[in-house]
Design a protein around this motif. Structure first.
Motif, PDB file in Angstrom:
ATOM      1  N   GLY A   1       0.953  -1.101   0.142  1.00  0.00           N
ATOM      2  CA  GLY A   1       0.044   0.110   0.030  1.00  0.00           C
ATOM      3  C   GLY A   1       0.792   1.167   0.222  1.00  0.00           C
ATOM      4  O   GLY A   1       0.531   2.291  -0.585  1.00  0.00           O
ATOM      5  N   ILE A   2       1.728   1.222   0.745  1.00  0.00           N
ATOM      6  CA  ILE A   2       2.882   2.476   0.769  1.00  0.00           C
ATOM      7  C   ILE A   2       3.538   2.538  -0.309  1.00  0.00           C
ATOM      8  O   ILE A   2       3.483   3.906  -1.120  1.00  0.00           O
ATOM      9  N   THR A   3       3.717   1.328  -1.385  1.00  0.00           N
ATOM     10  CA  THR A   3       4.479   1.445  -2.377  1.00  0.00           C
ATOM     11  C   THR A   3       3.526   2.212  -3.660  1.00  0.00           C
ATOM     12  O   THR A   3       3.693   3.153  -4.160  1.00  0.00           O
ATOM     13  N   ALA A   4       2.264   1.643  -3.347  1.00  0.00           N
ATOM     14  CA  ALA A   4       1.184   1.771  -4.394  1.00  0.00           C
ATOM     15  C   ALA A   4       0.929   3.312  -4.294  1.00  0.00           C
ATOM     16  O   ALA A   4       0.425   4.034  -5.156  1.00  0.00           O
ATOM     17  N   GLY A   5       0.765   3.789  -2.901  1.00  0.00           N
ATOM     18  CA  GLY A   5       0.229   5.245  -2.558  1.00  0.00           C
ATOM     19  C   GLY A   5       1.219   6.315  -3.046  1.00  0.00           C
ATOM     20  O   GLY A   5       0.880   7.291  -3.458  1.00  0.00           O
ATOM     21  N   ARG A   6       2.490   5.922  -3.317  1.00  0.00           N
ATOM     22  CA  ARG A   6       3.304   6.937  -3.952  1.00  0.00           C
ATOM     23  C   ARG A   6       2.886   7.457  -5.106  1.00  0.00           C
ATOM     24  O   ARG A   6       3.173   8.741  -5.600  1.00  0.00           O
ATOM     25  N   ASN A   7       2.310   6.466  -6.179  1.00  0.00           N
ATOM     26  CA  ASN A   7       2.124   7.039  -7.581  1.00  0.00           C
ATOM     27  C   ASN A   7       0.582   8.025  -7.406  1.00  0.00           C
ATOM     28  O   ASN A   7       0.557   8.768  -8.218  1.00  0.00           O
TER      29      ASN A   7
ATOM     30  N   ILE B   1      -4.673   2.659   5.072  1.00  0.00           N
ATOM     31  CA  ILE B   1      -4.600   1.229   5.012  1.00  0.00           C
ATOM     32  C   ILE B   1      -4.945   0.547   6.238  1.00  0.00           C
ATOM     33  O   ILE B   1      -5.611  -0.382   6.442  1.00  0.00           O
ATOM     34  N   SER B   2      -4.192   0.949   7.228  1.00  0.00           N
ATOM     35  CA  SER B   2      -4.176   0.430   8.459  1.00  0.00           C
ATOM     36  C   SER B   2      -5.383   0.548   9.351  1.00  0.00           C
ATOM     37  O   SER B   2      -5.810  -0.125  10.330  1.00  0.00           O
ATOM     38  N   LEU B   3      -6.326   1.397   9.031  1.00  0.00           N
ATOM     39  CA  LEU B   3      -7.489   1.771   9.560  1.00  0.00           C
ATOM     40  C   LEU B   3      -8.593   0.443   9.558  1.00  0.00           C
ATOM     41  O   LEU B   3      -8.649   0.079  10.754  1.00  0.00           O
ATOM     42  N   PRO B   4      -8.710   0.113   8.613  1.00  0.00           N
ATOM     43  CA  PRO B   4      -9.615  -1.115   8.418  1.00  0.00           C
ATOM     44  C   PRO B   4      -8.873  -2.635   9.005  1.00  0.00           C
ATOM     45  O   PRO B   4      -9.545  -3.340   9.788  1.00  0.00           O
ATOM     46  N   LEU B   5      -7.529  -2.721   8.919  1.00  0.00           N
ATOM     47  CA  LEU B   5      -6.952  -3.735   9.307  1.00  0.00           C
ATOM     48  C   LEU B   5      -6.893  -3.679  10.700  1.00  0.00           C
ATOM     49  O   LEU B   5      -6.822  -4.739  11.225  1.00  0.00           O
ATOM     50  N   SER B   6      -6.540  -2.531  11.268  1.00  0.00           N
ATOM     51  CA  SER B   6      -6.264  -2.348  12.830  1.00  0.00           C
ATOM     52  C   SER B   6      -7.682  -2.893  13.383  1.00  0.00           C
ATOM     53  O   SER B   6      -7.862  -3.384  14.379  1.00  0.00           O
ATOM     54  N   LEU B   7      -8.517  -2.165  13.016  1.00  0.00           N
ATOM     55  CA  LEU B   7      -9.984  -2.713  13.408  1.00  0.00           C
ATOM     56  C   LEU B   7     -10.420  -4.061  13.339  1.00  0.00           C
ATOM     57  O   LEU B   7     -11.118  -4.654  14.167  1.00  0.00           O
ATOM     58  N   TYR B   8     -10.033  -4.697  12.364  1.00  0.00           N
ATOM     59  CA  TYR B   8     -10.388  -6.033  12.074  1.00  0.00           C
ATOM     60  C   TYR B   8      -9.564  -7.076  12.945  1.00  0.00           C
ATOM     61  O   TYR B   8     -10.181  -7.823  13.671  1.00  0.00           O
ATOM     62  N   PHE B   9      -8.382  -6.843  13.099  1.00  0.00           N
ATOM     63  CA  PHE B   9      -7.317  -7.587  14.063  1.00  0.00           C
ATOM     64  C   PHE B   9      -7.355  -7.100  15.559  1.00  0.00           C
ATOM     65  O   PHE B   9      -7.388  -8.126  16.311  1.00  0.00           O
TER      66      PHE B   9
ATOM     67  N   ALA C   1      -5.765   0.244  -4.438  1.00  0.00           N
ATOM     68  CA  ALA C   1      -4.970  -0.171  -5.660  1.00  0.00           C
ATOM     69  C   ALA C   1      -5.102   0.355  -6.815  1.00  0.00           C
ATOM     70  O   ALA C   1      -4.323   0.838  -7.518  1.00  0.00           O
ATOM     71  N   LEU C   2      -6.509   0.420  -7.138  1.00  0.00           N
ATOM     72  CA  LEU C   2      -6.814   1.070  -8.588  1.00  0.00           C
ATOM     73  C   LEU C   2      -6.574   2.288  -8.414  1.00  0.00           C
ATOM     74  O   LEU C   2      -6.061   2.940  -9.809  1.00  0.00           O
ATOM     75  N   ILE C   3      -6.937   3.111  -7.497  1.00  0.00           N
ATOM     76  CA  ILE C   3      -6.689   4.810  -7.595  1.00  0.00           C
ATOM     77  C   ILE C   3      -5.110   5.098  -7.836  1.00  0.00           C
ATOM     78  O   ILE C   3      -4.862   6.055  -8.274  1.00  0.00           O
ATOM     79  N   SER C   4      -4.250   4.118  -7.255  1.00  0.00           N
ATOM     80  CA  SER C   4      -3.053   4.363  -7.426  1.00  0.00           C
ATOM     81  C   SER C   4      -2.288   3.958  -8.664  1.00  0.00           C
ATOM     82  O   SER C   4      -1.542   4.432  -9.028  1.00  0.00           O
ATOM     83  N   LEU C   5      -2.989   2.995  -9.511  1.00  0.00           N
ATOM     84  CA  LEU C   5      -2.334   2.281 -10.540  1.00  0.00           C
ATOM     85  C   LEU C   5      -3.004   3.231 -11.764  1.00  0.00           C
ATOM     86  O   LEU C   5      -2.544   3.299 -12.899  1.00  0.00           O
ATOM     87  N   ILE C   6      -4.231   3.898 -11.664  1.00  0.00           N
ATOM     88  CA  ILE C   6      -4.730   4.658 -12.910  1.00  0.00           C
ATOM     89  C   ILE C   6      -4.102   5.871 -13.010  1.00  0.00           C
ATOM     90  O   ILE C   6      -3.816   6.700 -12.108  1.00  0.00           O
ATOM     91  N   LYS C   7      -4.023   6.100 -14.539  1.00  0.00           N
ATOM     92  CA  LYS C   7      -3.281   7.361 -14.797  1.00  0.00           C
ATOM     93  C   LYS C   7      -4.270   8.657 -14.384  1.00  0.00           C
ATOM     94  O   LYS C   7      -5.274   8.562 -14.513  1.00  0.00           O
ATOM     95  N   PHE C   8      -3.529   9.582 -14.254  1.00  0.00           N
ATOM     96  CA  PHE C   8      -4.170  10.949 -13.850  1.00  0.00           C
ATOM     97  C   PHE C   8      -5.182  11.571 -14.825  1.00  0.00           C
ATOM     98  O   PHE C   8      -6.077  12.153 -14.866  1.00  0.00           O
ATOM     99  N   GLU C   9      -4.559  11.015 -16.068  1.00  0.00           N
ATOM    100  CA  GLU C   9      -5.709  11.562 -17.313  1.00  0.00           C
ATOM    101  C   GLU C   9      -7.232  11.200 -17.043  1.00  0.00           C
ATOM    102  O   GLU C   9      -8.133  11.547 -17.428  1.00  0.00           O
ATOM    103  N   GLN C  10      -7.375   9.770 -16.501  1.00  0.00           N
ATOM    104  CA  GLN C  10      -8.542   9.395 -16.170  1.00  0.00           C
ATOM    105  C   GLN C  10      -9.389   9.583 -14.861  1.00  0.00           C
ATOM    106  O   GLN C  10      -9.433   9.164 -13.823  1.00  0.00           O
ATOM    107  N   ALA C  11      -9.314  11.140 -14.730  1.00  0.00           N
ATOM    108  CA  ALA C  11      -9.708  11.687 -13.663  1.00  0.00           C
ATOM    109  C   ALA C  11     -11.365  11.301 -13.110  1.00  0.00           C
ATOM    110  O   ALA C  11     -11.492  11.197 -11.894  1.00  0.00           O
ATOM    111  N   TYR C  12     -12.143  11.023 -14.111  1.00  0.00           N
ATOM    112  CA  TYR C  12     -13.303  10.560 -13.506  1.00  0.00           C
ATOM    113  C   TYR C  12     -13.501   9.201 -12.721  1.00  0.00           C
ATOM    114  O   TYR C  12     -14.214   9.110 -11.899  1.00  0.00           O
TER     115      TYR C  12
END
Length: 559
Positions: free
Chosen positions: A136-142, A167-175, A262-273
């Motif tokens: 998540g940290i790696t993907a979030g850089r994008n 990312i740790s919000l739902p995971l911390s609550l879950y565990f 994950a998707l929001i980090s991979l999609i290019k900025f041109e696809q704003a919608y």
């Protein structure tokens, strides 16, 4: 010393409970888990120092690889540390053979190696958290890094902190069923400090083989950084208390959240919608995770006899939505937190909000669990019947006082009537003022509706049983009896049992406990009056629902 030991080696045994709670509230307790941050800091420090003193490139990499493997061994080798060291070794190997490396491939390869060594780790929360957070940290850089428009290192810190916090919000609550809303702010303020502290602390390891003077120099340099760390914790982050406690969110919502991220980090900025659509999804789910749980409401009078080992804890859910918790268990012979590890998770998962807490008496096996979590539960009222002015746990309980909570001292004049139920205090006759609490001074409560009644007796013994049998003869009769003093031979006298005439007797004690509870003679006494006996040591938690048609009994264990 305890702090350096914890942050350097992950050994948290000497960290006191108060500091641990402050760090958890600040959302920074994870720095005591040896992970990628530690390995990254140590690797960078070694490579830089070796370069400064003129060591050749390949030699630097070999020494670093050997050092982090050695560090993994002495720090205990938990899964996050294994992941970080494996990734670092793969990067070092790629540099040695002059090959480019892809961070996602490295992450996947490290995961495969760990699972080949121990396939059961796939169910380990540490494994799940470290790999999802790293990805998540790696993907979030994008996504976050272009938005920050800041110098490289500042932007990287903000990006990593935002990604990790989300990312740790739902995971911390879950565990763990808890999450600190301060985690992002804490990361910004404390991670740079922690980086310096970890780096300098690591230097202490090789210096331990040399005269003390060298270690003292490093400790002298370390001191202001550690002091600043504690200053921020003690006077700001650790006391803000922005920790939320929730039941574990549904797994499918967590998966949906992670896919969106994950998707929001991979999609290019041109696809704003598309990014906007996915961003709204993340915002909606984040609000869902942190919003208050829907409060559980019983349809009929429900009484839970909780399995908390050697001790007492009963929960009553009333049909008007009110709840009463009587005692909370606890142990005096170990640091195991019954309240935090057993009672609180049960209440969170059931989504039960506690309105009132009653303490029979302030012995450890009745009150210690309450002391641990009372400021989390935030009841509106605390019911006591004794002022044990020199009793350490009574004093500790009063120190937990919250301005929103009333402390009410109750005696036999106390009654509370609600929708189809009544709560009565049968003992003591008047508030007891003694230096130390006693079993015979235990608060005795009776809860009843039109159909059945439940008697809660704390640890009363022969003298109080006799007094109640003589003075409260008509009121004492009850359908269900919480057996006094866990079934000790000093209680459950013949006159008392013949007055109460219970249909069901609940024994709350630990299996094979050192006290020998319940006593054989006590068992025979209940058999003599043909009472159905149930034991938390055998049945686990016991739930009894009072309905028009009778009692419905459920157990958490089949025996």
């Amino acid at each position: 010393k305890a702090f350096i030991k914890a942050i350097l080696l992950g050994d948290r045994g000497d960290i006191n409970l108060e500091l641990k709670e402050s760090l958890l509230n600040a959302g920074i307790f994870h720095i005591f888990a040896i992970s990628g941050a530690h390995i990254g800091i140590i690797s960078f420090l070694l490579i830089y120092l070796l370069k400064v003193i003129g060591v050749k490139r390949k030699t630097r990499l070999y020494i670093t690889a050997f050092s982090i493997v050695f560090y993994l061994i002495i720090s205990g080798g938990n899964v996050p540390a294994q992941r970080a060291v494996l990734m670092a070794l793969i990067i070092i190997i790629s540099k040695l053979i002059y090959q480019k490396s892809d961070i996602y491939n490295i992450l996947a390869f490290a995961g495969i190696i760990i699972l080949l060594l121990n396939p059961a780790d796939i169910l380990n929360p540490g494994f799940i958290l470290t790999f999802i957070l790293s990805a998540g940290i790696t993907a979030g850089r994008n996504f976050f890094l272009p938005l920050t428009n800041l110098p490289r290192y500042t932007g990287e810190l903000l990006s990593a902190s935002l990604s990790a916090s989300l990312i740790s919000l739902p995971l911390s609550l879950y565990f763990f069923k808890r999450y600190s809303l301060l985690s992002f702010l804490s990361s910004i303020l404390l991670i740079p400090l922690s980086t310096i502290i970890i780096g300098l602390s690591f230097i202490l390891l090789p210096l331990s083989f040399f005269p003390d003077i060298f270690s003292k120099i490093i400790l002298f340099i370390l001191d202001p950084f550690i002091s600043l760390f504690f200053l921020l914790i003690d006077n700001f982050l650790g006391i803000l208390d922005m920790t939320i406690y929730r039941a574990s969110p549904p797994l499918y919502l967590i998966i949906l959240f992670l896919i969106n991220f994950a998707l929001i980090s991979l999609i290019k900025f041109e696809q704003a919608y598309i990014k906007k659509f996915l961003s709204f999804g993340i915002i909606f789910l984040t609000i869902f995770f942190i919003s208050p749980d829907i409060k559980y409401k019983a349809k009929s009078l429900e009484v839970y006899y909780l399995d908390i080992g050697q001790g007492d804890s009963e929960l009553i859910c009333f049909p008007d939505g009110k709840t009463l918790l009587i005692d909370g268990g606890g142990v005096y012979y170990s640091s195991f937190a019954v309240g935090r590890n057993i009672l609180l998770p049960f209440l969170l998962q059931k989504r039960i909000k506690i309105d009132w807490i009653a303490i029979s008496h302030t012995h450890p096996d009745h009150v210690r669990g309450i002391i641990e979590i009372i400021n989390i539960l935030k009841p509106s009222e605390l019911w006591l019947s004794q002022r044990a002015t020199k009793d350490p746990l009574y004093i500790e309980l009063l120190k937990t006082k919250n301005h929103k909570r009333k402390i009410i001292y109750i005696d036999s004049r106390f009654k509370r009537i609600g929708k189809n139920y009544k709560i009565q205090c049968l003992f003591p006759i008047k508030i007891i003022n003694e230096e130390y609490t006693k079993n015979n001074n235990s608060q005795v409560l009776k809860i009843s509706n039109k159909n059945n009644s439940f008697l809660f007796t704390g640890d009363i013994e022969k003298n109080t049983e006799k007094f109640l049998s003589m003075s409260k003869h008509k009121l004492l009769k009850s359908t269900v009896l919480k057996v006094p003093h866990h079934g000790s031979k000093t209680s459950s006298t013949e006159i008392f049992l013949n007055t109460v005439k219970p249909e069901i007797a609940i024994f709350s004690s630990k299996a094979n406990n050192k006290f020998g509870f319940p006593h054989k003679l006590v068992i025979k006494s209940y058999q003599k009056i043909k009472t159905k006996m149930m034991f938390t040591a055998k049945s686990g938690g016991i739930k009894i629902t009072s309905t028009i048609k009778g009692l419905i009994i459920e157990k958490s264990k089949n025996n």
